[in-house]
Write a protein that holds these residues in place. Structure first.
Motif, PDB file in Angstrom:
ATOM      1  N   GLU A 182      -1.849 -24.639 -41.510  1.00 16.15           N
ATOM      2  CA  GLU A 182      -2.579 -24.119 -42.662  1.00 16.15           C
ATOM      3  C   GLU A 182      -3.039 -25.313 -43.503  1.00 16.15           C
ATOM      4  OE1 GLU A 182      -0.497 -21.186 -44.865  1.00 16.15           O
ATOM      5  OE2 GLU A 182       0.000 -19.963 -43.101  1.00 16.15           O
ATOM      6  N   PHE A 183      -4.346 -25.351 -43.768  1.00 16.97           N
ATOM      7  CA  PHE A 183      -4.928 -26.500 -44.465  1.00 16.97           C
ATOM      8  C   PHE A 183      -4.965 -26.260 -45.965  1.00 16.97           C
ATOM      9  CE2 PHE A 183      -6.604 -26.790 -40.159  1.00 16.97           C
ATOM     10  CZ  PHE A 183      -6.364 -28.120 -39.869  1.00 16.97           C
ATOM     11  N   PHE A 184      -5.049 -27.371 -46.724  1.00 18.17           N
ATOM     12  CA  PHE A 184      -5.164 -27.289 -48.175  1.00 18.17           C
ATOM     13  C   PHE A 184      -6.621 -27.214 -48.609  1.00 18.17           C
ATOM     14  CE2 PHE A 184      -1.060 -29.381 -47.476  1.00 18.17           C
ATOM     15  CZ  PHE A 184      -0.249 -28.486 -48.146  1.00 18.17           C
ATOM     16  N   ASP A 185      -7.509 -27.884 -47.889  1.00 16.45           N
ATOM     17  CA  ASP A 185      -8.937 -27.804 -48.213  1.00 16.45           C
ATOM     18  C   ASP A 185      -9.498 -26.472 -47.753  1.00 16.45           C
ATOM     19  OD1 ASP A 185      -8.814 -30.364 -49.215  1.00 16.45           O
ATOM     20  OD2 ASP A 185      -9.464 -31.308 -47.339  1.00 16.45           O
ATOM     21  N   LYS A 186     -10.466 -25.978 -48.513  1.00 10.05           N
ATOM     22  CA  LYS A 186     -11.125 -24.735 -48.130  1.00 10.05           C
ATOM     23  C   LYS A 186     -11.981 -24.916 -46.879  1.00 10.05           C
ATOM     24  CE  LYS A 186      -9.592 -22.078 -51.391  1.00 10.05           C
ATOM     25  NZ  LYS A 186      -8.700 -20.924 -51.064  1.00 10.05           N
ATOM     26  N   VAL A 187     -12.563 -26.104 -46.721  1.00  8.93           N
ATOM     27  CA  VAL A 187     -13.372 -26.393 -45.530  1.00  8.93           C
ATOM     28  C   VAL A 187     -12.911 -27.741 -44.973  1.00  8.93           C
ATOM     29  CG1 VAL A 187     -15.687 -26.561 -44.543  1.00  8.93           C
ATOM     30  CG2 VAL A 187     -15.312 -25.191 -46.607  1.00  8.93           C
ATOM     31  N   PRO A 188     -11.824 -27.754 -44.254  1.00  8.46           N
ATOM     32  CA  PRO A 188     -11.298 -29.021 -43.733  1.00  8.46           C
ATOM     33  C   PRO A 188     -12.159 -29.559 -42.596  1.00  8.46           C
ATOM     34  CG  PRO A 188     -10.023 -27.199 -42.867  1.00  8.46           C
ATOM     35  CD  PRO A 188     -10.974 -26.599 -43.864  1.00  8.46           C
ATOM     36  N   ASP A 189     -12.185 -30.865 -42.478  1.00 11.24           N
ATOM     37  CA  ASP A 189     -12.915 -31.518 -41.391  1.00 11.24           C
ATOM     38  C   ASP A 189     -11.989 -31.560 -40.170  1.00 11.24           C
ATOM     39  OD1 ASP A 189     -14.471 -32.989 -39.719  1.00 11.24           O
ATOM     40  OD2 ASP A 189     -14.494 -34.814 -40.937  1.00 11.24           O
ATOM     41  N   VAL A 190     -12.071 -30.543 -39.336  1.00 10.40           N
ATOM     42  CA  VAL A 190     -11.208 -30.440 -38.160  1.00 10.40           C
ATOM     43  C   VAL A 190     -11.972 -29.728 -37.059  1.00 10.40           C
ATOM     44  CG1 VAL A 190     -10.191 -28.297 -39.043  1.00 10.40           C
ATOM     45  CG2 VAL A 190      -8.979 -29.604 -37.315  1.00 10.40           C
ATOM     46  N   LYS A 191     -11.713 -30.119 -35.820  1.00 11.85           N
ATOM     47  CA  LYS A 191     -12.374 -29.501 -34.680  1.00 11.85           C
ATOM     48  C   LYS A 191     -11.456 -29.573 -33.465  1.00 11.85           C
ATOM     49  CE  LYS A 191     -14.826 -33.793 -33.541  1.00 11.85           C
ATOM     50  NZ  LYS A 191     -16.161 -34.417 -33.350  1.00 11.85           N
ATOM     51  N   PRO A 192     -11.686 -28.722 -32.472  1.00  6.75           N
ATOM     52  CA  PRO A 192     -10.861 -28.778 -31.257  1.00  6.75           C
ATOM     53  C   PRO A 192     -10.881 -30.169 -30.629  1.00  6.75           C
ATOM     54  CG  PRO A 192     -12.146 -26.762 -31.288  1.00  6.75           C
ATOM     55  CD  PRO A 192     -12.645 -27.599 -32.445  1.00  6.75           C
ATOM     56  N   GLY A 193      -9.731 -30.600 -30.187  1.00  5.86           N
ATOM     57  CA  GLY A 193      -9.597 -31.923 -29.597  1.00  5.86           C
ATOM     58  C   GLY A 193      -9.038 -32.958 -30.543  1.00  5.86           C
ATOM     59  N   ASP A 194      -9.044 -32.678 -31.855  1.00  6.46           N
ATOM     60  CA  ASP A 194      -8.484 -33.618 -32.816  1.00  6.46           C
ATOM     61  C   ASP A 194      -6.978 -33.762 -32.594  1.00  6.46           C
ATOM     62  OD1 ASP A 194     -10.848 -34.221 -34.060  1.00  6.46           O
ATOM     63  OD2 ASP A 194     -10.593 -32.795 -35.708  1.00  6.46           O
ATOM     64  N   MET A 195      -6.489 -34.975 -32.804  1.00  6.17           N
ATOM     65  CA  MET A 195      -5.064 -35.232 -32.679  1.00  6.17           C
ATOM     66  C   MET A 195      -4.372 -34.997 -34.020  1.00  6.17           C
ATOM     67  SD  MET A 195      -5.043 -35.871 -29.544  1.00  6.17           S
ATOM     68  CE  MET A 195      -3.282 -36.185 -29.411  1.00  6.17           C
ATOM     69  N   VAL A 196      -3.133 -34.513 -33.943  1.00  2.21           N
ATOM     70  CA  VAL A 196      -2.364 -34.164 -35.137  1.00  2.21           C
ATOM     71  C   VAL A 196      -1.113 -35.048 -35.181  1.00  2.21           C
ATOM     72  CG1 VAL A 196      -1.158 -32.325 -36.363  1.00  2.21           C
ATOM     73  CG2 VAL A 196      -3.187 -31.791 -34.988  1.00  2.21           C
TER      74      VAL A 196
END
Length: 282
Positions: A182-196
């Motif tokens: 669950e993100f804190f930003d309303k529109v986070p910069d994230v996409k499939p394939g990103d590493m966590v």
């Protein structure tokens, strides 16, 4: 007269007497021989249905197969341990390998027990990794064992960041090899394939520990956007793990006491993502 009376008695009771003598004699014989005659009779009757005797060659082959199975299992365990030791040797901080010695089928995704404890300098809060990334943390110890809360447990909370964009949120387990962020930003910069990886805001884990890879994103989810992350550590079939001491400072020292979080509170987050100033932001 006597002969006539005996003949009449014999005609009436002779057969019963003979049968009684036969029964008593048979019982005495069976007791003395421990039923050997009946056993022989049974073997003779059932002989056509007997399986052929097992040959010595068959027994030897069975033993060979057993030993081969044990050898394959030992080779597999040895290979896994060697791989884990090589992985640990490449880490910047030395760790201690530990075997998984306990795991309940009803608790499969929640806890594991490792064969290291306080006698091996293990402490509560120590970080547990497997090949691929974060596994969990130590929540209980005995002199020779450690109980680990897995990050796949639904009660587990981990502060995380997207390595590419530095978007932040917190992750909770899903009783599987997937977890929800669950993100804190309303529109986070994230996409499939990103590493966590773990976030510097986490009270419980050091920053930068690999966790997994984003599998899908739902930016329309209310009230906050979410993403599904596939965990990179093989938690479902973990046999060995690596223990690392956790030198994370006291959570109360991570932010000034007067700082009030602007977002909803979370037990694993010590503050808010940017733009709040914090020296611990990556």
């Amino acid at each position: 007269m006597m002969m006539y009376s005996f003949r009449r008695w014999w005609e009436r009771y002779g057969v019963q007497c003979v049968l009684m003598v036969v029964v008593l004699g048979s019982g005495w014989y069976l007791r003395q021989t421990q039923g050997a005659a009946l056993l022989e009779l049974y073997n003779w009757i059932s002989r056509p249905f007997h399986m052929p005797p097992v040959s010595p060659e068959t027994l030897v082959n069975a033993r060979i197969l057993e030993l081969q199975g044990r050898l394959v299992e030992l080779e597999q365990q040895n290979q896994k341990l060697r791989t884990l030791i090589d992985y640990a040797a490449k880490q910047p901080q030395p760790g201690m390998t530990a075997p998984v010695i306990g795991r309940s089928a009803d608790d499969w995704w929640h806890h594991i027990t490792l064969g290291r404890g306080s006698n091996h300098q293990v402490r509560e809060g120590d970080v547990v990794l497997g090949i691929g990334g974060l596994v969990g943390r130590v929540v209980g110890i005995t002199p020779n064992t450690s109980r680990v809360l897995l990050i796949s447990d639904p009660t587990s909370r981990v502060g995380v960041t997207i390595s590419r964009s530095r978007a932040m949120g917190f992750m909770r387990g899903q009783d599987s090899d997937r977890a929800v962020i669950e993100f804190f930003d309303k529109v986070p910069d994230v996409k499939p394939g990103d590493m966590v990886a773990t976030s510097a805001f986490s009270q419980l884990y050091p920053a930068g520990l690999p966790i997994g890879q984003i599998e899908s994103v739902d930016l329309s989810r209310s009230p906050v956007p979410i993403a599904i992350v596939k965990l990179s550590a093989p938690i479902q079939n973990l046999e060995w793990a690596i223990l690392y001491p956790n030198d994370k400072p006291d959570p109360a020292l991570e932010l000034p006491a007067s700082t009030e979080p602007a977002h909803r509170s979370d037990p694993n987050m010590t503050g808010n993502p940017p733009p709040l100033p914090n020296p611990m932001i990556p």
